[in-house]
Design a protein around this motif. Structure first.
Motif, PDB file in Angstrom:
ATOM      1  N   ASP A  89       0.127  -7.781   1.080  1.00 53.97           N
ATOM      2  CA  ASP A  89       0.453  -6.369   1.302  1.00 53.97           C
ATOM      3  C   ASP A  89       1.959  -6.160   1.384  1.00 53.97           C
ATOM      4  N   SER A 129      -4.848  -8.122   4.787  1.00 53.81           N
ATOM      5  CA  SER A 129      -4.457  -8.871   3.607  1.00 53.81           C
ATOM      6  C   SER A 129      -5.167 -10.211   3.586  1.00 53.81           C
ATOM      7  N   HIS A 170       0.814  -1.216   0.000  1.00 58.93           N
ATOM      8  CA  HIS A 170       0.000   0.000   0.000  1.00 58.93           C
ATOM      9  C   HIS A 170       0.849   1.268   0.000  1.00 58.93           C
TER      10      HIS A 170
END
Length: 462
Positions: A133, A192, A103
């Motif tokens: 992630d 996630s 992210h």
């Protein structure tokens, strides 16, 4: 007299308190600190700056004929705007491989990495793994080598172990905070696909994402990824992706641009108290196999519907998320041993780790023209796509895998993950069917889609 009694009472309490504490016995103990650990780990923790251009919203006057008559195309012309984000990263290889959170760099047009000594490098994104992630970067260098952090075995981390969080909170500069491991195997965090985290009370704040969580020896036990907060700051509840998962993703980045995980190919669920009691179990530990694809590794090994998987390679399976985490850390080609309970009999099965088959081939395509689907990226559903997009076992047909901004598909409200079932009377079995149906001119479109298990039938104007 009362004054004397109070003094005696205070003296006795002080004496007991002092006796219950162990005082430092040497200069070394008095000066005990984490400085040595920090000096070892901190040079490998970096700042990650990402930059992307975001299309600005069109002016409400863009298509107004009155304003166009007087101003042409100059009035309200929208310009893309620059969006920057800041996070942290960890150098995990001397060649300049950096791991951070997905992210932090998602949709970035460029990424810049600033070292602890303020040196700056451009970085290439060599792998993005949204499911965990995590993202892996490679510094653009002239052959330099870098101080890097070694991986610890995160499966051996215990509650109460020392934990140091290193990162760049709020962009103030590299910061170290200390705490302990508050919990392991923390699930239901909602970050996630692999819901399995190390929890720590070491202060983690915005900007720490992608930074290092290290042990007392300066080894990486996790990558800081999220906090639980209502104020935006640290409340002593932070979460880190375990180092073993990070190591698995980094290993994949060294040989390709995607993580190839072994295929489960089965519908599984955590045990609850009722199911555990019905099976004669004392505790609801393990997972229940509800169904298995006949090409899956579990089916091939002889595991059946109704079996309870209690352990993998001797490690007790706590629940479904724990099982998926353990399975996801294996590599295609590995062999594991599963402990099974069937009809009150305990047995073991050897399972070969296989990749999910691409049958039918996904044949990715982007729909153009004037159909409601225009701007949608579509693909055939195969076991590999089911695994990647976390679809229900047995899903078939054509799925929307991406949607272009400002496209017809976005305007009509289609979503990533929608499965197209019918266009008019035409059943959509493969990508070619939807491409052909989208190429026809229609006044109205009768559509049927599957969205998260819910069938939606609608009629839209062409």
């Amino acid at each position: 007299m009362r004054f004397f009694v109070i003094l005696m009472l205070i003296f006795n309490i002080s004496f007991v308190y002092a006796a219950s504490k162990k005082l430092p016995e040497s200069a070394q103990e008095i000066q005990l600190s984490f400085a040595t650990t920090v000096k070892k780990a901190a040079p490998a923790v970096v700042n990650v700056y990402s930059r992307k251009l975001v299309a600005a919203r069109k002016s409400v006057f863009d298509n107004d004929p009155f304003f166009k008559q007087f101003f042409g195309n100059r009035f309200g012309r929208s310009q893309p705007r620059e969006q920057n984000s800041l996070g942290s990263g960890v150098i995990v290889d001397a060649s300049g491989i950096v791991v951070t959170n997905h992210h932090v760099i998602k949709d970035a047009d460029s990424v810049r990495v600033v070292m602890a000594d303020s040196q700056e490098y451009e970085a290439e994104i060599i792998l993005e793994d949204e499911r965990s992630d995590l993202a892996v970067l490679k510094l653009v260098t002239k052959g330099e080598t870098f101080t890097h952090i070694e991986f610890a075995d995160s499966d051996k981390v215990e509650v109460g172990d020392l934990a140091l969080a290193i990162g760049n909170p709020f962009g103030v500069g590299q910061t170290v905070t200390s705490g302990i491991v508050s919990a392991v195997a923390r699930t239901n965090v909602g970050i996630s696909d692999f819901q399995f985290f190390i929890q720590t009370d070491a202060a983690i704040n915005p900007g720490n994402s992608g930074g290092a969580l290290v042990d007392s020896l300066g080894r990486l036990i996790g990558v800081n990824t999220a906090i639980f907060t209502r104020s935006g700051g640290s409340n002593g509840i932070g979460f880190a992706i375990p180092a073993n998962m990070v190591k698995r993703v980094v290993s994949s980045a060294k040989i390709g641009n995607r993580v190839l995980r072994p295929w489960i190919g089965a519908q599984i669920q955590s045990l609850n108290v009722e199911i555990a009691l019905s099976l004669g179990l004392e505790r609801p530990d393990g997972i229940l196999v509800r169904a298995a694809h006949r090409d899956s590794p579990l089916y091939a090994a002889g595991i059946k519907r109704g079996d309870v998987i209690s352990a993998m390679d001797g490690i007790s399976v706590k629940n479904e998320k724990h099982f998926r985490y353990l399975w996801g850390n294996k590599q295609i080609g590995d062999s594991i041993t599963l402990s099974i309970l069937r009809d009150e009999q305990r047995m073991e099965y050897d399972v070969a780790m296989l990749g999910a088959p691409e049958e039918p081939p996904r044949r990715t395509a982007i729909i153009d023209g004037n159909a409601p689907f225009t701007g949608a990226e579509i693909m055939n559903i195969s076991p590999a796509v089911i695994e990647e997009m976390s679809l229900p076992l047995g899903s078939v047909g054509v799925i929307i895998s991406d949607i272009n901004i400002n496209s017809n598909a976005q305007a009509y409200g289609f979503e990533i993950g929608d499965i197209i079932l019918y266009v008019g009377e035409v059943e959509i079995k493969e990508v070619a069917d939807l491409l052909q149906a989208s190429a026809t001119n229609r006044q109205t479109w009768r559509l049927s889609i599957n969205r998260g298990g819910r069938i939606i039938n609608s009629i839209v104007n062409g």
